[in-house]
Design a protein around this motif. Structure first.
Motif, PDB file in Angstrom:
ATOM      1  N   HIS A  55      -6.519   8.714   7.054  1.00 26.15           N
ATOM      2  CA  HIS A  55      -5.196   9.691   6.636  1.00 26.15           C
ATOM      3  C   HIS A  55      -4.762  10.411   7.963  1.00 26.15           C
ATOM      4  O   HIS A  55      -3.519  10.650   8.666  1.00 26.15           O
ATOM      5  CB  HIS A  55      -4.866  10.402   5.396  1.00 26.15           C
ATOM      6  N   THR A  97       0.783   7.334   6.811  1.00 27.92           N
ATOM      7  CA  THR A  97       0.392   5.971   5.577  1.00 27.92           C
ATOM      8  C   THR A  97      -0.144   4.976   5.884  1.00 27.92           C
ATOM      9  O   THR A  97      -0.679   4.077   5.702  1.00 27.92           O
ATOM     10  CB  THR A  97       1.195   6.960   4.133  1.00 27.92           C
ATOM     11  N   SER A 100      -2.313   4.181   8.534  1.00 26.34           N
ATOM     12  CA  SER A 100      -3.959   4.090   7.547  1.00 26.34           C
ATOM     13  C   SER A 100      -3.879   2.981   7.109  1.00 26.34           C
ATOM     14  O   SER A 100      -5.435   2.666   6.720  1.00 26.34           O
ATOM     15  CB  SER A 100      -3.921   5.361   7.003  1.00 26.34           C
ATOM     16  N   VAL A 101      -2.942   2.475   6.646  1.00 30.57           N
ATOM     17  CA  VAL A 101      -3.372   1.091   5.886  1.00 30.57           C
ATOM     18  C   VAL A 101      -3.243   0.144   7.166  1.00 30.57           C
ATOM     19  O   VAL A 101      -4.473  -0.850   6.936  1.00 30.57           O
ATOM     20  CB  VAL A 101      -2.399   0.721   5.072  1.00 30.57           C
ATOM     21  N   THR A 104      -7.088   0.074   8.306  1.00 30.31           N
ATOM     22  CA  THR A 104      -7.651  -0.249   6.812  1.00 30.31           C
ATOM     23  C   THR A 104      -7.902  -2.044   7.689  1.00 30.31           C
ATOM     24  O   THR A 104      -8.954  -2.710   7.426  1.00 30.31           O
ATOM     25  CB  THR A 104      -7.483   0.165   5.263  1.00 30.31           C
ATOM     26  N   SER A 105      -6.829  -2.711   7.496  1.00 31.91           N
ATOM     27  CA  SER A 105      -6.697  -3.791   7.741  1.00 31.91           C
ATOM     28  C   SER A 105      -7.586  -4.459   8.552  1.00 31.91           C
ATOM     29  O   SER A 105      -8.530  -5.115   8.767  1.00 31.91           O
ATOM     30  CB  SER A 105      -5.031  -4.726   7.551  1.00 31.91           C
ATOM     31  N   ILE A 111      -8.084  -1.358   0.769  1.00 29.33           N
ATOM     32  CA  ILE A 111      -6.850  -0.713   0.651  1.00 29.33           C
ATOM     33  C   ILE A 111      -7.927   0.792  -0.046  1.00 29.33           C
ATOM     34  O   ILE A 111      -7.102   1.633   0.487  1.00 29.33           O
ATOM     35  CB  ILE A 111      -5.982  -1.532   0.283  1.00 29.33           C
ATOM     36  N   VAL A 114      -8.813   4.125   1.693  1.00 24.69           N
ATOM     37  CA  VAL A 114      -7.689   5.364   1.715  1.00 24.69           C
ATOM     38  C   VAL A 114      -7.118   5.237   0.635  1.00 24.69           C
ATOM     39  O   VAL A 114      -6.927   6.458   0.581  1.00 24.69           O
ATOM     40  CB  VAL A 114      -6.350   4.954   2.464  1.00 24.69           C
ATOM     41  N   ILE A 128      -0.467   0.995  -3.360  1.00 26.48           N
ATOM     42  CA  ILE A 128      -1.323   0.316  -3.052  1.00 26.48           C
ATOM     43  C   ILE A 128       0.083  -1.477  -3.477  1.00 26.48           C
ATOM     44  O   ILE A 128      -0.026  -2.333  -3.242  1.00 26.48           O
ATOM     45  CB  ILE A 128      -2.539   0.260  -4.257  1.00 26.48           C
ATOM     46  N   PHE A 131       2.225  -1.600  -0.554  1.00 23.06           N
ATOM     47  CA  PHE A 131       1.769  -2.253   1.262  1.00 23.06           C
ATOM     48  C   PHE A 131       0.936  -3.385   0.328  1.00 23.06           C
ATOM     49  O   PHE A 131       1.062  -4.318   1.210  1.00 23.06           O
ATOM     50  CB  PHE A 131       0.269  -1.747   1.462  1.00 23.06           C
ATOM     51  N   ASN A 132       1.047  -3.896  -1.473  1.00 23.93           N
ATOM     52  CA  ASN A 132      -0.028  -5.654  -1.501  1.00 23.93           C
ATOM     53  C   ASN A 132       1.307  -6.229  -1.456  1.00 23.93           C
ATOM     54  O   ASN A 132       1.158  -8.008  -1.212  1.00 23.93           O
ATOM     55  CB  ASN A 132      -0.931  -5.001  -2.395  1.00 23.93           C
ATOM     56  N   PRO A 155       1.250  -5.719   9.142  1.00 16.63           N
ATOM     57  CA  PRO A 155      -0.287  -4.166   9.877  1.00 16.63           C
ATOM     58  C   PRO A 155      -0.573  -4.568  10.932  1.00 16.63           C
ATOM     59  O   PRO A 155      -1.618  -3.850  11.375  1.00 16.63           O
ATOM     60  CB  PRO A 155      -1.089  -4.119   8.692  1.00 16.63           C
TER      61      PRO A 155
END
Length: 171
Positions: A55, A97, A100-101, A104-105, A111, A114, A128, A131-132, A155
């Motif tokens: 982040h 934000t 950062s997601v 992670t991907s 996820i 973060v 969560i 984003f999901n 992403p």
């Protein structure tokens, strides 16, 4: 060093985002992390959550390039010191934000790295979920700054460090 910390730092090296392992002696917004002149200092002994690195790195990555070297400490407080518009800083918060997601991907990390249990002041679950389920939270800015892949979209990223000077185009 935690496995996630190593993977994240290898990623920061890969994308040329400036960071250093250094003791963080002062209180910082996130334990073990401090931004100094656009460089992320990481104190591995004080760091509580590896995802916090992403982040904070996201703030550096999405900052307008001319202001990046001026990032110090709590980046929200920076925005008013160097003449940046408060609205731009809030946009960069949500973009960081999303960034950062995306990271992670890219790194094949969950996820929750973060969005750990102490993250985002009780908004963790809703973020969560957003984003999901494909909700929009910061992704439009990454697209506007030509950071996401045009064909695949978020992403997937084509650029990890912002080079686009969007603010000047609005005036």
């Amino acid at each position: 060093m935690h496995e996630h910390t190593k993977r994240i730092c290898d990623f920061l090296t890969e994308i040329n985002l400036p960071f250093r392992f250094k003791d963080v002696e002062t209180d910082s917004f996130l334990p073990g992390l401090k931004t100094v002149n656009g460089t992320l200092y990481i104190d591995n002994e004080k760091l509580l959550y590896p995802g916090d690195i992403l982040h904070e790195a996201g703030h550096i990555a999405v900052c307008e390039p001319i202001f990046r070297p001026q990032l110090n400490g709590d980046v929200y407080k920076n925005g008013l010191k160097n003449g940046r518009e408060k609205q731009a800083m809030h946009g960069e918060e949500i973009a960081a934000t999303a960034w950062s997601v995306a990271a992670t991907s890219y790194l094949n990390l969950p996820i929750e790295v973060v969005f750990h249990e102490k993250a985002y002041k009780n908004a963790r679950e809703s973020l969560i979920d957003a984003f999901n389920t494909g909700g929009l939270f910061g992704q439009p800015l990454l697209t506007a700054w030509d950071m996401t892949c045009p064909r695949e979209g978020f992403p997937k990223m084509q650029k990890w460090i912002r080079t686009h000077r969007w603010i000047n185009e609005l005036s």
